[in-house]
Design an enzyme around this catalytic site. Structure first.
Site, PDB file in Angstrom:
ATOM      1  N   LYS A  11      -1.398  -6.921 -32.135  1.00 40.83           N
ATOM      2  CA  LYS A  11      -2.426  -6.429 -31.183  1.00 40.83           C
ATOM      3  C   LYS A  11      -2.607  -7.505 -30.128  1.00 40.83           C
ATOM      4  CE  LYS A  11      -4.310  -3.322 -34.430  1.00 40.83           C
ATOM      5  NZ  LYS A  11      -5.255  -2.156 -34.512  1.00 40.83           N
ATOM      6  N   GLU A  29     -12.882  -8.373 -30.403  1.00 44.24           N
ATOM      7  CA  GLU A  29     -13.359  -7.578 -29.079  1.00 44.24           C
ATOM      8  C   GLU A  29     -14.799  -7.258 -28.955  1.00 44.24           C
ATOM      9  OE1 GLU A  29     -11.047  -3.789 -29.253  1.00 44.24           O
ATOM     10  OE2 GLU A  29      -9.213  -4.871 -28.945  1.00 44.24           O
ATOM     11  N   HIS A  58     -13.414   4.056 -38.965  1.00 43.47           N
ATOM     12  CA  HIS A  58     -12.411   3.787 -37.822  1.00 43.47           C
ATOM     13  C   HIS A  58     -11.089   4.563 -38.230  1.00 43.47           C
ATOM     14  CE1 HIS A  58     -14.842   0.683 -36.347  1.00 43.47           C
ATOM     15  NE2 HIS A  58     -14.968   0.040 -37.423  1.00 43.47           N
ATOM     16  N   ARG A  72       5.389   5.190 -32.994  1.00 41.64           N
ATOM     17  CA  ARG A  72       5.677   6.123 -33.916  1.00 41.64           C
ATOM     18  C   ARG A  72       5.048   7.430 -33.575  1.00 41.64           C
ATOM     19  NH1 ARG A  72       0.904   6.454 -36.287  1.00 41.64           N
ATOM     20  NH2 ARG A  72      -0.357   4.461 -36.647  1.00 41.64           N
TER      21      ARG A  72
HETATM   22  P1  ADP Z   1      -6.203   0.814 -36.190  1.00 41.82           P
HETATM   23  O1  ADP Z   1      -5.082   0.148 -35.598  1.00 41.82           O
HETATM   24  O2  ADP Z   1      -6.587   0.027 -37.486  1.00 41.82           O
HETATM   25  O3  ADP Z   1      -6.464   2.051 -36.261  1.00 41.82           O
HETATM   26  P2  ADP Z   1      -7.814   0.404 -33.613  1.00 41.82           P
HETATM   27  O4  ADP Z   1      -7.750  -0.862 -32.733  1.00 41.82           O
HETATM   28  O5  ADP Z   1      -6.773   1.553 -33.168  1.00 41.82           O
HETATM   29  O6  ADP Z   1      -7.388   0.036 -35.216  1.00 41.82           O
HETATM   30  O7  ADP Z   1      -9.077   1.000 -33.636  1.00 41.82           O
HETATM   31  C1  ADP Z   1      -9.508   2.090 -34.271  1.00 41.82           C
HETATM   32  C2  ADP Z   1     -10.795   2.613 -34.056  1.00 41.82           C
HETATM   33  O8  ADP Z   1     -11.695   1.558 -34.078  1.00 41.82           O
HETATM   34  C3  ADP Z   1     -10.976   3.230 -32.738  1.00 41.82           C
HETATM   35  O9  ADP Z   1     -10.383   4.558 -32.442  1.00 41.82           O
HETATM   36  C4  ADP Z   1     -12.301   2.899 -32.211  1.00 41.82           C
HETATM   37  O10 ADP Z   1     -13.194   4.037 -32.931  1.00 41.82           O
HETATM   38  C5  ADP Z   1     -12.854   1.898 -32.896  1.00 41.82           C
HETATM   39  N1  ADP Z   1     -12.580   0.611 -32.209  1.00 41.82           N
HETATM   40  C6  ADP Z   1     -11.634  -0.237 -31.770  1.00 41.82           C
HETATM   41  N2  ADP Z   1     -12.039  -1.219 -30.847  1.00 41.82           N
HETATM   42  C7  ADP Z   1     -13.468  -0.911 -30.643  1.00 41.82           C
HETATM   43  C8  ADP Z   1     -14.235  -1.603 -29.653  1.00 41.82           C
HETATM   44  N3  ADP Z   1     -13.665  -2.840 -29.086  1.00 41.82           N
HETATM   45  N4  ADP Z   1     -15.578  -1.199 -29.578  1.00 41.82           N
HETATM   46  C9  ADP Z   1     -15.907   0.059 -30.530  1.00 41.82           C
HETATM   47  N5  ADP Z   1     -14.918   0.751 -31.309  1.00 41.82           N
HETATM   48  C10 ADP Z   1     -13.738   0.227 -31.088  1.00 41.82           C
END
Ligand code: ADP
Length: 651
Positions: free
Chosen positions: A116, A200, A235, A292
């Protein structure tokens, strides 16, 4: 065109891929572990190859075994599905080295998005907007804490190589930081064998909106609308929909184009998803790109009328994309609900066991069920506890939502706990109906969504007893049709159940043409109608399904589904032996032991961390006391119901 496709996956996605491949005249090869010898994907494929024992680390994750299976069966391509090896660049590389087509993007594109933090650097260079944060290599805890301070709390810790919400922690202040970092690292290490973290800014109320992109080998790239996946728990997506409601055409187009820039920045090919966080003011930020097919791809299929697996197989064969951007049309609205074997009333713990009953709503032009299990299959502790994906379409969001609720009502599941009532509560929630979506939706309304059904318990026990009574008389058709008027009707009927380990009896007494359960004044009656019971209580009547699985009786109505336990002497004994101890809520491994014999603990204090299905669960003290014994060490396997820690009661 591909001739023979090996599917390096299991469950619903393997079945989904096999279906399209067969329609295209492509021969299919399934691979399976010891737990899956009779699984649906094995039954559907033309051929199958055994690849190892049940744990995925000894089967579905073994690159060499899968490559060998492809070579021995003469497959010319491998589809990785989602999860398992789908985003593993070494796997894509191994395919290339063995002259097998990997149905997915080039190795370099997977590698670019695999981390990431590296992905963020590429996106930033390509002009794709990012959430403020720290994506550096310095992983010293003090440095990470300092960066968190600079970003400003709350911050989100994320596993750099993570996915599926694992290895992620929200940290509200610097006091919480170290413990959260440790626990996120531990989860990331277990799930991804890499505990690198990034930070983040945590946005408080964003939506998760993602764009489906597709690129071919000839430089063509399109996006197929977007999906809103805001409804998440820990999440992880729970209900997804397409298109994303209430966003402006302008934002939609800007996101679609940003997603294409992201894909083109890494010379993408095949199906990919660019995930964004969308703030309430319309600003959006790149989160990550999944290289994917996604779990939720069917909602896009229903609104565009396209088969995305077919597109993947065409692109992998070197064909151009079937449509241009202008030709892609969106019709109506679609929802997907993920039906899981888990227990919402008990912190959503995965529930494993035999699916003694599984009836799905009938598939139609508007209702699609993607599932990898049928009635009688086992929901195994080794894999994701998904039972099915329910996907519905409507000409607009309201119509689709009504179909979602009615299809959820038509599911019958027994043998394992499931989240159907929870999904229905979401679908019926006024804020959800008004499309007031955000990633904190579930957390915010949790107490309304996981309804306390304890007040219904007595009535549902009465229904179970009535059902039993009707069934016990089943041979006598005349009685059946007219329960009150038979001479051989008993004056009393009882059913022994247990609740919270305590036995209790439901005693029904004949009362006119019906039954009473004292001290209740109400008069109940039940009749069997085709496949369900019609229950009458005073002036009202409704329908109930009563499903049996081992010692469980599941009573389902449109209002709720309640699982009752028959009273069994043996169970009571086990309960007595274990009282005073903290029990394992599921099969899993001990990830960390946080207390030692002799420690004084307070009620609610974390005692031990268990891990199952790559998620951590904290076992807390049910009361204050002294630790008398810890039965397991970190790394040990424990089975559901095993005593983990014994506490004395404080004087
Ligand atoms: P993963 O790859 O584990 O699924 P992601 O980076 O796609 O992780 O994030 C999953 C979820 O977490 C997102 O859909 C969102 O709901 C929440 N999320 C991710 N980053 C943030 C952020 N900076 N602020 C608030 N919520 C976040």
């Amino acid at each position: 065109m591909l001739q023979k496709l090996l599917i390096a996956n299991r469950g619903e996605i393997a079945c989904r891929i096999i279906r399209t491949a067969r329609q295209m005249g492509i021969h299919t090869v399934a691979v399976y572990s010891a737990a899956d010898a009779n699984a649906q994907h094995v039954q559907l494929a033309n051929q199958s190859v055994y690849i190892g024992p049940a744990p995925s680390s000894e089967s579905y994750l073994l690159i060499d075994r899968i490559i060998a299976a492809a070579k021995s069966t003469g497959a010319d391509a491998i589809h990785p599905g989602y999860g398992f090896l789908s985003e593993n660049e070494r796997f894509a590389e191994a395919c290339a080295n063995n002259k097998l087509i990997f149905v997915g993007p080039p190795v370099a594109a997977i590698a670019a998005m695999g981390s990431k933090s590296a992905a963020k650097a590429i996106m930033s260079a390509a002009g794709v907007p990012l959430v403020p944060g720290y994506h550096g290599d310095d992983q010293d805890p003090a440095r990470l804490r300092a960066e968190a301070q600079t970003i400003g709390f709350p911050v989100l810790l994320k596993a750099a190589y993570g996915g599926g919400g694992k290895g992620m922690r929200v940290v509200n202040n610097s006091a919480e930081f170290d413990a959260a970092l440790q626990s996120a690292k531990r989860e990331a290490q277990a799930a991804f064998s890499n505990d690198k973290m990034l930070l983040e800014k945590y946005l408080s109320n964003p939506r998760h909106v993602e764009i489906q992109v597709f690129c071919d080998q000839h430089g063509n790239a399109v996006y197929l609308s977007e999906r809103d996946c805001s409804v998440q728990r820990r999440h992880q997506k729970v209900i997804e929909e397409a298109p994303a409601p209430t966003i402006s055409e302008c934002t939609r187009k800007a996101m679609g184009e940003a997603a294409l820039r992201a894909a083109q920045a890494i010379d993408y090919q095949g199906a990919g998803t660019v995930e964004f966080l969308l703030d309430s003011d319309g600003t959006f930020y790149f989160m990550e790109m999944n290289t994917r097919l996604q779990v939720e791809h069917p909602v896009t299929e229903l609104i565009t009328g396209q088969d995305l697996v077919q597109w993947q197989l065409l692109v992998a064969s070197g064909e151009p994309l079937p449509l241009t951007q202008e030709q892609i049309q969106v019709h109506g609205h679609a929802f997907e609900a993920r039906i899981y074997a888990e227990d919402p009333a008990n912190e959503f713990l995965p529930s494993t066991g035999l699916l003694t009953v599984l009836r799905t709503p009938p598939p139609s032009a508007h209702v699609r069920i993607d599932s990898g299990v049928i009635e009688g299959d086992e929901v195994s502790a080794y894999y994701d506890p998904m039972i099915a994906k329910l996907i519905v379409w409507g000409s607009n969001r309201n119509e689709a939502l009504r179909r979602l609720v009615s299809a959820l009502n038509d599911f019958r599941v027994a043998g394992v706990h499931n989240n159907i009532d929870f999904l229905r509560s979401i679908a019926n929630h006024p804020q959800f109906q008004r499309a007031e979506l955000s990633t904190s939706f579930i957390e915010r309304y949790q107490h309304q969504l996981v309804a306390d059904t304890s007040h219904l318990h007595d009535d549902y026990a009465t229904i179970a007893a009535l059902a039993e009574l009707v069934q016990s008389q089943q041979c006598d058709k005349a009685w059946f049709a007219n329960p009150g008027l038979q001479l051989n009707q008993p004056a009393q009927f009882s059913l022994s159940l247990q609740r919270d380990g305590q036995p209790y009896s439901v005693i029904l007494t004949a009362h006119g043409s019906g039954w009473q359960r004292l001290p209740d004044q109400r008069v109940w009656a039940a009749t069997w109608q085709q496949d369900r019971f019609r229950i009458q209580c005073d002036e009202q009547s409704f329908f109930a399904h009563v499903l049996h699985a081992g010692g469980d009786i599941t009573v389902m109505t449109e209002a709720a589904s309640i699982r009752l336990k028959r009273y069994q002497v043996l169970l009571e004994l086990q309960h007595e032996q274990a009282s005073g101890g903290m029990l394992a809520p599921m099969n899993g491994t001990v990830a960390a032991v946080l207390v030692a014999t002799g420690d004084e603990v307070s009620a609610g204090q974390p005692l031990l961390v268990m891990e199952a299905m790559k998620m951590e669960y904290t076992i807390r003290a049910s009361h204050a006391g002294t630790v008398e014994q810890v039965f397991y060490q970190s790394g040990e396997l424990v089975s559901d119901g095993a005593e983990l820690v014994r506490l004395s009661v404080s004087a």
